[in-house]
Design a protein around this motif. Sequence first.
Motif, PDB file in Angstrom:
ATOM      1  N   LEU A  32      60.193  54.580  42.446  1.00 11.59           N
ATOM      2  CA  LEU A  32      59.954  54.767  43.935  1.00 11.59           C
ATOM      3  C   LEU A  32      58.418  54.844  44.445  1.00 11.59           C
ATOM      4  O   LEU A  32      58.066  54.313  45.295  1.00 11.59           O
ATOM      5  N   VAL A  33      57.770  56.057  43.625  1.00 11.84           N
ATOM      6  CA  VAL A  33      56.406  56.262  44.102  1.00 11.84           C
ATOM      7  C   VAL A  33      55.468  54.901  43.798  1.00 11.84           C
ATOM      8  O   VAL A  33      54.519  54.722  44.585  1.00 11.84           O
ATOM      9  N   ALA A  34      55.780  54.065  42.819  1.00 10.62           N
ATOM     10  CA  ALA A  34      55.214  52.947  42.553  1.00 10.62           C
ATOM     11  C   ALA A  34      55.248  52.012  43.650  1.00 10.62           C
ATOM     12  O   ALA A  34      54.499  51.113  43.855  1.00 10.62           O
ATOM     13  N   GLU A  35      56.233  51.993  44.249  1.00 10.35           N
ATOM     14  CA  GLU A  35      56.503  51.249  45.506  1.00 10.35           C
ATOM     15  C   GLU A  35      56.111  51.662  46.660  1.00 10.35           C
ATOM     16  O   GLU A  35      56.177  51.108  47.904  1.00 10.35           O
ATOM     17  N   GLY A  36      55.287  52.916  46.654  1.00 12.12           N
ATOM     18  CA  GLY A  36      54.795  53.465  48.090  1.00 12.12           C
ATOM     19  C   GLY A  36      55.356  54.749  48.469  1.00 12.12           C
ATOM     20  O   GLY A  36      54.958  55.179  49.574  1.00 12.12           O
ATOM     21  N   LEU A  37      56.204  55.385  47.767  1.00  9.73           N
ATOM     22  CA  LEU A  37      57.112  56.392  48.324  1.00  9.73           C
ATOM     23  C   LEU A  37      56.142  57.659  48.073  1.00  9.73           C
ATOM     24  O   LEU A  37      55.259  57.688  47.103  1.00  9.73           O
ATOM     25  N   GLU A  38      56.001  58.475  49.019  1.00 12.29           N
ATOM     26  CA  GLU A  38      55.228  59.522  48.866  1.00 12.29           C
ATOM     27  C   GLU A  38      56.101  60.731  48.754  1.00 12.29           C
ATOM     28  O   GLU A  38      56.841  61.002  49.460  1.00 12.29           O
ATOM     29  N   VAL A  39      55.940  61.532  47.687  1.00  7.57           N
ATOM     30  CA  VAL A  39      56.839  62.715  47.473  1.00  7.57           C
ATOM     31  C   VAL A  39      56.347  64.078  48.017  1.00  7.57           C
ATOM     32  O   VAL A  39      55.075  64.206  47.662  1.00  7.57           O
ATOM     33  N   HIS A  40      56.667  64.776  48.871  1.00  8.79           N
ATOM     34  CA  HIS A  40      56.097  66.087  49.338  1.00  8.79           C
ATOM     35  C   HIS A  40      56.651  67.304  48.566  1.00  8.79           C
ATOM     36  O   HIS A  40      55.807  68.314  48.559  1.00  8.79           O
ATOM     37  N   ALA A  41      57.816  67.329  48.081  1.00  8.90           N
ATOM     38  CA  ALA A  41      58.510  68.475  47.797  1.00  8.90           C
ATOM     39  C   ALA A  41      59.670  68.273  47.043  1.00  8.90           C
ATOM     40  O   ALA A  41      60.514  67.402  47.466  1.00  8.90           O
ATOM     41  N   ARG A  42      59.929  69.160  45.952  1.00 10.93           N
ATOM     42  CA  ARG A  42      61.266  69.192  45.464  1.00 10.93           C
ATOM     43  C   ARG A  42      62.081  70.221  46.097  1.00 10.93           C
ATOM     44  O   ARG A  42      61.434  71.081  46.501  1.00 10.93           O
ATOM     45  N   PHE A  43      63.428  70.123  46.121  1.00 12.36           N
ATOM     46  CA  PHE A  43      64.438  71.061  46.592  1.00 12.36           C
ATOM     47  C   PHE A  43      65.579  71.015  45.900  1.00 12.36           C
ATOM     48  O   PHE A  43      66.088  69.821  45.439  1.00 12.36           O
ATOM     49  N   GLU A  44      66.505  72.158  45.749  1.00  7.50           N
ATOM     50  CA  GLU A  44      67.612  72.482  45.268  1.00  7.50           C
ATOM     51  C   GLU A  44      68.531  71.627  45.945  1.00  7.50           C
ATOM     52  O   GLU A  44      68.509  71.744  47.372  1.00  7.50           O
ATOM     53  N   ALA A  45      69.582  70.832  45.456  1.00 11.65           N
ATOM     54  CA  ALA A  45      70.644  70.183  46.129  1.00 11.65           C
ATOM     55  C   ALA A  45      72.024  70.640  45.336  1.00 11.65           C
ATOM     56  O   ALA A  45      71.922  71.002  44.251  1.00 11.65           O
ATOM     57  N   PRO A  46      73.307  70.653  46.080  1.00  9.91           N
ATOM     58  CA  PRO A  46      74.460  70.710  45.312  1.00  9.91           C
ATOM     59  C   PRO A  46      74.880  69.813  44.480  1.00  9.91           C
ATOM     60  O   PRO A  46      74.168  68.792  44.505  1.00  9.91           O
ATOM     61  N   GLY A  47      75.978  70.172  43.545  1.00  7.66           N
ATOM     62  CA  GLY A  47      76.437  69.099  42.753  1.00  7.66           C
ATOM     63  C   GLY A  47      75.625  68.685  41.613  1.00  7.66           C
ATOM     64  O   GLY A  47      75.941  67.564  41.039  1.00  7.66           O
ATOM     65  N   GLY A  48      74.850  69.661  41.262  1.00 12.91           N
ATOM     66  CA  GLY A  48      73.799  69.023  40.202  1.00 12.91           C
ATOM     67  C   GLY A  48      72.839  68.178  40.507  1.00 12.91           C
ATOM     68  O   GLY A  48      71.878  67.800  39.758  1.00 12.91           O
ATOM     69  N   LEU A  49      72.596  68.088  41.800  1.00 10.08           N
ATOM     70  CA  LEU A  49      71.561  67.064  42.029  1.00 10.08           C
ATOM     71  C   LEU A  49      70.080  67.679  42.231  1.00 10.08           C
ATOM     72  O   LEU A  49      70.199  68.795  42.375  1.00 10.08           O
ATOM     73  N   GLU A  50      69.260  66.879  42.205  1.00  8.47           N
ATOM     74  CA  GLU A  50      67.637  67.553  42.565  1.00  8.47           C
ATOM     75  C   GLU A  50      67.237  66.683  43.624  1.00  8.47           C
ATOM     76  O   GLU A  50      67.212  65.457  43.548  1.00  8.47           O
ATOM     77  N   GLY A  51      66.788  67.113  44.519  1.00 12.13           N
ATOM     78  CA  GLY A  51      66.191  66.740  45.718  1.00 12.13           C
ATOM     79  C   GLY A  51      64.970  66.552  45.965  1.00 12.13           C
ATOM     80  O   GLY A  51      64.084  67.336  45.372  1.00 12.13           O
TER      81      GLY A  51
END
Length: 252
Positions: A32-51
């Motif tokens: 996604l970053v290669a397509e132009g997405l800019e990631v600002h931060a990681r955050f914890e999410a439920p269900g074992g997901l990483e946000g």
Amino acid sequence: MRPLSLTAGLLSLAAALPLSADTAWPAPIQALVAEGLEVHARFEAPGGLEGFAASHRGREMAVYLTPDGEHAVVGTLIDAEGNDLSAAPLDEHVRRAQETEVWQTLEESHWIRDGDPGAERILYTFTDPNCPYCARFHEQSRPWVEAGRVQLRHVMVGILEHDSPAKAAALLGAEDPARALKAHRRSDDGIAASAQPREIEEQVRANNQRFESLGLMATPTTYYRGDDGRLERVQGAPQEARLIEIMGSPRP
């Protein structure tokens, strides 16, 4: 995209992990970053997901990495009660950061101060010398400005008429820009367009570029911080109730 629905409890936010230029993103995020997405931060999410709080061309979006690290879902995470679990991290890590960047951009623009330097409330307003609604907003603000409660910072742009850039430059290049702006508002003809040093003309061009980069369409467009500290934007000459809200206090 349809929201991902989980029968999980409320999202538990964690402090954003520091991001660096050499961050090794999981493969789906890197794609996604290669397509132009800019990631600002990681955050914890439920269900074992990483946000991941992210944005693309100014539009904020949440991305969720699956527990196996092999897949990512872009969308809104909701719980069994229909609560939006993506809004809070996006507000914290994307919108607030964007508001800070916009305010800094406004501070660094080329503006004319109108009002007491010590006024508690500061408004940045994009002003075209030929804009009748700018003139109206200027007049509307007089009670608060003259009472020392509000300082207007006129970011001078030239976008409406062919001579708008030259008039904006003439105001910015005046010996006393604040006095020149006041005289411009009081005169039937206003300030005359005149050639200015290249440095001053470049200031108008830079302001025009800021105006465009913010996606603005008309003058006046005014920015201010509300009582909660959040950045607010209003276009045009407002009605009385909105005017009082912008100025931050009842009419003096």
